[in-house]
Design an enzyme around this catalytic site. Structure first.
Site, PDB file in Angstrom:
ATOM      1  N   SER A 152      57.949  69.880  21.355  1.00 31.83           N
ATOM      2  CA  SER A 152      59.199  69.499  20.690  1.00 31.83           C
ATOM      3  C   SER A 152      59.073  68.142  19.970  1.00 31.83           C
ATOM      4  CB  SER A 152      60.368  69.516  21.669  1.00 31.83           C
ATOM      5  OG  SER A 152      60.064  68.813  22.855  1.00 31.83           O
ATOM      6  N   HIS A 183      62.858  65.160  27.914  1.00 28.61           N
ATOM      7  CA  HIS A 183      61.744  65.708  28.719  1.00 28.61           C
ATOM      8  C   HIS A 183      60.678  66.109  27.713  1.00 28.61           C
ATOM      9  CE1 HIS A 183      65.465  66.519  31.032  1.00 28.61           C
ATOM     10  NE2 HIS A 183      64.745  66.084  32.042  1.00 28.61           N
ATOM     11  N   GLY A 233      64.385  60.837  32.243  1.00 33.57           N
ATOM     12  CA  GLY A 233      65.206  61.259  31.103  1.00 33.57           C
ATOM     13  C   GLY A 233      66.674  61.463  31.459  1.00 33.57           C
ATOM     14  N   ASP A 288      65.075  69.414  28.439  1.00 28.27           N
ATOM     15  CA  ASP A 288      64.172  70.555  28.641  1.00 28.27           C
ATOM     16  C   ASP A 288      63.381  70.332  29.931  1.00 28.27           C
ATOM     17  OD1 ASP A 288      62.578  72.774  28.219  1.00 28.27           O
ATOM     18  OD2 ASP A 288      61.267  71.768  26.762  1.00 28.27           O
ATOM     19  N   HIS A 333      62.106  76.217  20.305  1.00 26.33           N
ATOM     20  CA  HIS A 333      61.721  75.423  19.137  1.00 26.33           C
ATOM     21  C   HIS A 333      62.367  75.941  17.853  1.00 26.33           C
ATOM     22  CE1 HIS A 333      58.064  73.871  21.600  1.00 26.33           C
ATOM     23  NE2 HIS A 333      59.164  73.195  21.840  1.00 26.33           N
ATOM     24  N   GLU A 369      59.373  60.539  28.878  1.00 30.79           N
ATOM     25  CA  GLU A 369      58.507  61.383  29.712  1.00 30.79           C
ATOM     26  C   GLU A 369      58.225  60.614  30.994  1.00 30.79           C
ATOM     27  OE1 GLU A 369      57.173  64.591  29.766  1.00 30.79           O
ATOM     28  OE2 GLU A 369      56.371  63.845  31.639  1.00 30.79           O
TER      29      GLU A 369
HETATM   30  N1  SAM Z   1      60.174  69.533  25.613  1.00 34.58           N
HETATM   31  C1  SAM Z   1      58.749  69.842  25.658  1.00 34.58           C
HETATM   32  C2  SAM Z   1      58.408  70.779  24.524  1.00 34.58           C
HETATM   33  O1  SAM Z   1      59.250  71.615  24.141  1.00 34.58           O
HETATM   34  O2  SAM Z   1      57.306  70.658  23.984  1.00 34.58           O
HETATM   35  C3  SAM Z   1      58.339  70.437  26.962  1.00 34.58           C
HETATM   36  C4  SAM Z   1      58.823  69.717  28.165  1.00 34.58           C
HETATM   37  S1  SAM Z   1      58.325  70.365  29.713  1.00 34.58           S
HETATM   38  C5  SAM Z   1      59.252  71.852  29.863  1.00 34.58           C
HETATM   39  C6  SAM Z   1      59.156  69.275  30.808  1.00 34.58           C
HETATM   40  C7  SAM Z   1      58.577  67.868  30.821  1.00 34.58           C
HETATM   41  O3  SAM Z   1      59.500  67.017  31.492  1.00 34.58           O
HETATM   42  C8  SAM Z   1      57.265  67.728  31.570  1.00 34.58           C
HETATM   43  O4  SAM Z   1      56.326  67.110  30.736  1.00 34.58           O
HETATM   44  C9  SAM Z   1      57.595  66.845  32.789  1.00 34.58           C
HETATM   45  O5  SAM Z   1      56.534  65.983  33.139  1.00 34.58           O
HETATM   46  C10 SAM Z   1      58.782  66.066  32.260  1.00 34.58           C
HETATM   47  N2  SAM Z   1      59.728  65.582  33.266  1.00 34.58           N
HETATM   48  C11 SAM Z   1      60.058  66.116  34.468  1.00 34.58           C
HETATM   49  N3  SAM Z   1      61.064  65.425  35.028  1.00 34.58           N
HETATM   50  C12 SAM Z   1      61.385  64.433  34.161  1.00 34.58           C
HETATM   51  C13 SAM Z   1      62.377  63.403  34.150  1.00 34.58           C
HETATM   52  N4  SAM Z   1      63.229  63.272  35.172  1.00 34.58           N
HETATM   53  N5  SAM Z   1      62.434  62.585  33.085  1.00 34.58           N
HETATM   54  C14 SAM Z   1      61.586  62.723  32.037  1.00 34.58           C
HETATM   55  N6  SAM Z   1      60.626  63.673  31.995  1.00 34.58           N
HETATM   56  C15 SAM Z   1      60.540  64.523  33.030  1.00 34.58           C
END
Ligand code: SAM
Length: 275
Positions: free
Chosen positions: A98, A41, A142, A162, A18, A116
């Protein structure tokens, strides 16, 4: 999809990611012209640190907890102020994800596109941003964004990837994403977060990225302990394509301090490498 970020929100990896993300957005704001941020993500948008999930791991205590308790030297404070302000704005037991962090930094002319895939997390995210005309929340894989929604009509902007690194394929997906963005949006800034467990594994992957011969690619890493045990998150990094020219010196100011605050043993370090 088993990964839930609520267990990890505010941990050392979030703090590092971040802070880098915030510096990228702050640089975009140097020009009046509008920009777009894609967060592919996105997660929930923000997290309660007094939730059952957070209480189970207490990872945030050695992350944002340690940062908020530490004295901050003036040069570092000047760089991380927008991040700390966003964290404090959420209140005591809340950590911004994020999406929330980026949204708090945007000006009237800028836009945020959030993706998401987890149905429950998407529902919470959509609720958190409902009625916000600068933010669009989409229930979509994503990884499709670079081939479908990029480039933005604003032309300027940033894409953050991410992913959860659950199924062993996210390192390959990152390579593919970088290539797609280089092809469809050569001037866009792309930020990819990755876990650092074993140094040798990470360096092999970085070698693959070097072979892409991207004109402007850098890796920025922070380890909290010696990166040997493959079973532990020993550190993490961000690949930045088309980084702002200011980023290296900003990171050389902030990261020595961050290493001291987040370190778990004497193997803690940072590294910035042009690829
Ligand atoms: N970026 C966020 C933050 O910094 O606050 C944290 C994200 S977390 C590490 C990863 C997220 O990606 C999860 O909420 C998961 O459900 C989602 N996710 C997993 N595979 C995905 C995909 N193919 N497309 C979109 N989201 C996905």
């Amino acid at each position: 999809m088993n990964y839930r970020h609520a267990y990890h929100a505010g941990n050392f990896a979030d703090v590092f990611k971040h802070i880098v993300l915030m510096r990228l957005v702050e640089y975009m704001k140097r020009k009046e012209k509008a920009f777009r941020v894609y967060d592919i993500h996105a997660g929930l948008g923000s997290y309660r640190l007094d939730s059952e999930e957070a209480a189970k791991t207490e990872e945030w205590k050695a992350g944002i907890g340690a940062v908020l308790d530490a004295p901050v030297p003036p040069a570092v404070a000047a760089l991380i102020a927008p991040y700390l302000d966003a964290v404090k704005a959420g209140g005591d037991a809340v950590y911004p994800g994020s999406p929330r962090l980026v949204r708090d930094l945007l000006r009237k002319q800028d836009r945020l596109s959030l993706y998401e895939l987890h149905p429950e997390d998407h529902a919470v995210l959509a609720r958190n941003f409902s009625g916000d005309f600068q933010t669009r929340v989409t229930h979509l894989d994503g990884w499709l964004v670079a081939g479908a929604h990029v480039p933005p009509k604003e032309k300027r902007g940033l894409l953050l990837a991410d992913p959860p690194f659950e199924d062993g394929q996210d390192f390959d997906r990152m390579v593919d994403l970088l290539q797609k963005c280089a092809h469809r949006w050569a001037g866009g800034t792309v930020a990819l977060w990755y876990p650092l467990k074993r140094r040798s594994h990470t360096d092999d992957w970085l070698e693959t990225l070097t072979m892409l011969k991207h004109p402007d690619l850098v890796s920025i890493e922070l380890t909290i302990r010696e990166p040997r045990a493959a079973s532990m998150l020993n550190g993490c990094g961000m690949i930045i394509a088309n980084p702002p020219y200011t980023l290296r010196s900003e990171m050389e100011t902030a990261l020595p301090w961050l290493v001291r605050v987040l370190r778990a043993d004497k193997g803690a370090a940072y590294r910035i490498k042009k690829l």
